[in-house]
Design a protein around this motif. Structure first.
Motif, mmCIF file in Angstrom:
data_model
loop_
_atom_site.group_PDB
_atom_site.id
_atom_site.type_symbol
_atom_site.label_atom_id
_atom_site.label_comp_id
_atom_site.label_asym_id
_atom_site.label_seq_id
_atom_site.Cartn_x
_atom_site.Cartn_y
_atom_site.Cartn_z
ATOM 1 N N GLN A 188 0.157 7.498 -6.108
ATOM 2 C CA GLN A 188 -0.912 8.674 -5.898
ATOM 3 C C GLN A 188 -0.232 9.743 -5.726
ATOM 4 O OE1 GLN A 188 -3.349 6.906 -2.884
ATOM 5 N NE2 GLN A 188 -4.419 5.746 -4.207
ATOM 6 N N ILE A 223 0.457 4.740 -2.466
ATOM 7 C CA ILE A 223 0.578 5.949 -1.845
ATOM 8 C C ILE A 223 1.670 6.833 -2.606
ATOM 9 C CG2 ILE A 223 0.879 7.394 0.126
ATOM 10 C CD1 ILE A 223 -0.430 5.054 1.856
ATOM 11 N N ARG A 279 0.813 -1.341 0.170
ATOM 12 C CA ARG A 279 -0.102 0.022 0.035
ATOM 13 C C ARG A 279 0.734 1.518 0.127
ATOM 14 N NH1 ARG A 279 -5.375 1.484 3.086
ATOM 15 N NH2 ARG A 279 -5.774 3.213 1.692
ATOM 16 N N TYR A 280 2.000 1.196 0.808
ATOM 17 C CA TYR A 280 3.003 2.372 0.664
ATOM 18 C C TYR A 280 3.394 2.728 -0.554
ATOM 19 C CZ TYR A 280 3.334 1.491 5.698
ATOM 20 O OH TYR A 280 3.289 1.155 6.941
ATOM 21 N N PRO A 293 -3.610 11.411 -1.868
ATOM 22 C CA PRO A 293 -3.989 11.107 -0.674
ATOM 23 C C PRO A 293 -3.742 12.163 0.229
ATOM 24 C CG PRO A 293 -2.099 9.835 -0.792
ATOM 25 C CD PRO A 293 -2.401 10.521 -2.268
ATOM 26 N N ARG A 294 -4.561 12.562 1.192
ATOM 27 C CA ARG A 294 -4.371 13.711 2.253
ATOM 28 C C ARG A 294 -3.194 13.209 3.300
ATOM 29 N NH1 ARG A 294 -10.580 14.673 3.754
ATOM 30 N NH2 ARG A 294 -9.975 12.459 4.558
ATOM 31 N N LYS A 295 -2.617 14.185 4.036
ATOM 32 C CA LYS A 295 -1.689 13.955 4.974
ATOM 33 C C LYS A 295 -2.109 13.123 6.001
ATOM 34 C CE LYS A 295 2.139 15.909 7.314
ATOM 35 N NZ LYS A 295 3.071 17.344 7.419
ATOM 36 N N LEU A 296 -3.081 13.421 6.545
ATOM 37 C CA LEU A 296 -3.967 12.762 7.761
ATOM 38 C C LEU A 296 -4.182 11.496 7.248
ATOM 39 C CD1 LEU A 296 -4.748 13.046 10.593
ATOM 40 C CD2 LEU A 296 -7.099 13.788 9.705
ATOM 41 N N GLU A 297 -4.751 10.973 6.193
ATOM 42 C CA GLU A 297 -4.757 9.721 5.888
ATOM 43 C C GLU A 297 -3.600 8.813 5.707
ATOM 44 O OE1 GLU A 297 -6.732 9.905 2.085
ATOM 45 O OE2 GLU A 297 -8.955 10.648 2.939
ATOM 46 N N THR A 298 -2.616 9.367 4.981
ATOM 47 C CA THR A 298 -1.540 8.741 5.086
ATOM 48 C C THR A 298 -0.658 8.354 6.246
ATOM 49 O OG1 THR A 298 -1.093 9.934 2.758
ATOM 50 C CG2 THR A 298 0.884 8.769 3.976
ATOM 51 N N GLN A 302 -2.345 8.108 9.299
ATOM 52 C CA GLN A 302 -3.053 7.069 9.720
ATOM 53 C C GLN A 302 -2.964 5.507 9.282
ATOM 54 O OE1 GLN A 302 -7.267 8.182 8.983
ATOM 55 N NE2 GLN A 302 -7.438 9.431 11.066
ATOM 56 N N ILE A 303 -2.684 5.523 7.904
ATOM 57 C CA ILE A 303 -2.198 4.236 7.502
ATOM 58 C C ILE A 303 -0.776 3.762 7.830
ATOM 59 C CG2 ILE A 303 -1.209 3.256 5.155
ATOM 60 C CD1 ILE A 303 -3.534 4.914 3.833
#
Length: 189
Positions: free
Chosen positions: A90, A87, A83-84, A100-105, A107-108
């Protein structure tokens, strides 16, 4: 204070490339170590059942159950490493809405940390159970006495392979931890 768009773009490209590279390195390390561990555990299970005495074998108990649980959790860690890389792709998108938003990233990445920490813990507890059983077998009076020789008390090479499989699984989880920490550190700068 406005940020230079060209500097921001090059910083984003560097982060994207770091995600891709770190993700692939982590993915392959975890995958190779996980497959090797899985094969060893599978072979150990087959050979221990053929030996006809699974009750004396430390691998058929709680330790191998936890080792298998550690491998299952490692599967989730392998997925997150992959998944990284996605990202990273993306982040290189020219359309800002596809990034992807920074917050989503973050969290992952935190999820990756927790999964690999949990997998390390489960696998280490399994390793402790297996090693404890092997130590108990090796120092039991029947193992020392030549008059009451019991071949089931001998620690075989197969028993040691299970310990090696656990070590490989822990190493794979540590690789996932390091990748997640490295990326989390980079993204929060």
């Amino acid at each position: 204070m406005t940020q230079n768009p060209e500097n921001s773009s090059s910083n984003l490209r560097a982060i994207a490339e770091m995600f891709r590279l770190t993700g692939w390195i982590s993915f392959w390390i975890q995958l190779v170590l996980g497959v090797i561990s899985g094969i060893i555990i599978l072979l150990f299970g087959i050979f221990s059942q053929r030996a006809g005495s699974p009750s004396n074998n430390p691998g058929t108990g709680f330790g191998v159950f936890l080792a298998i649980c550690g491998l299952v959790v490692l599967g989730a860690g392998i997925y997150l490493a992959y998944r990284y890389t996605r990202i990273g792709n993306q982040l290189q998108s020219s359309n800002p809405n596809n990034r992807p938003r920074k917050l989503e990233t973050i969290q992952i990445l935190r999820l990756g940390l927790w999964i690999n920490l949990g997998g390390t813990l489960v696998t280490l507890i399994g390793a402790q159970a297996i090693v404890g059983t092997l130590v108990a077998r090796s120092i039991s009076p029947q193992a020392i006495s030549t008059q009451l020789f019991d071949p089931n008390r001998i620690i075989s090479g197969l028993d040691m392979l299970v310990v090696q499989a656990n070590t490989n699984t822990v190493s794979a989880h540590v690789a996932g931890l390091l990748a997640s920490l490295l990326l989390l550190n980079r993204i929060t700068k």
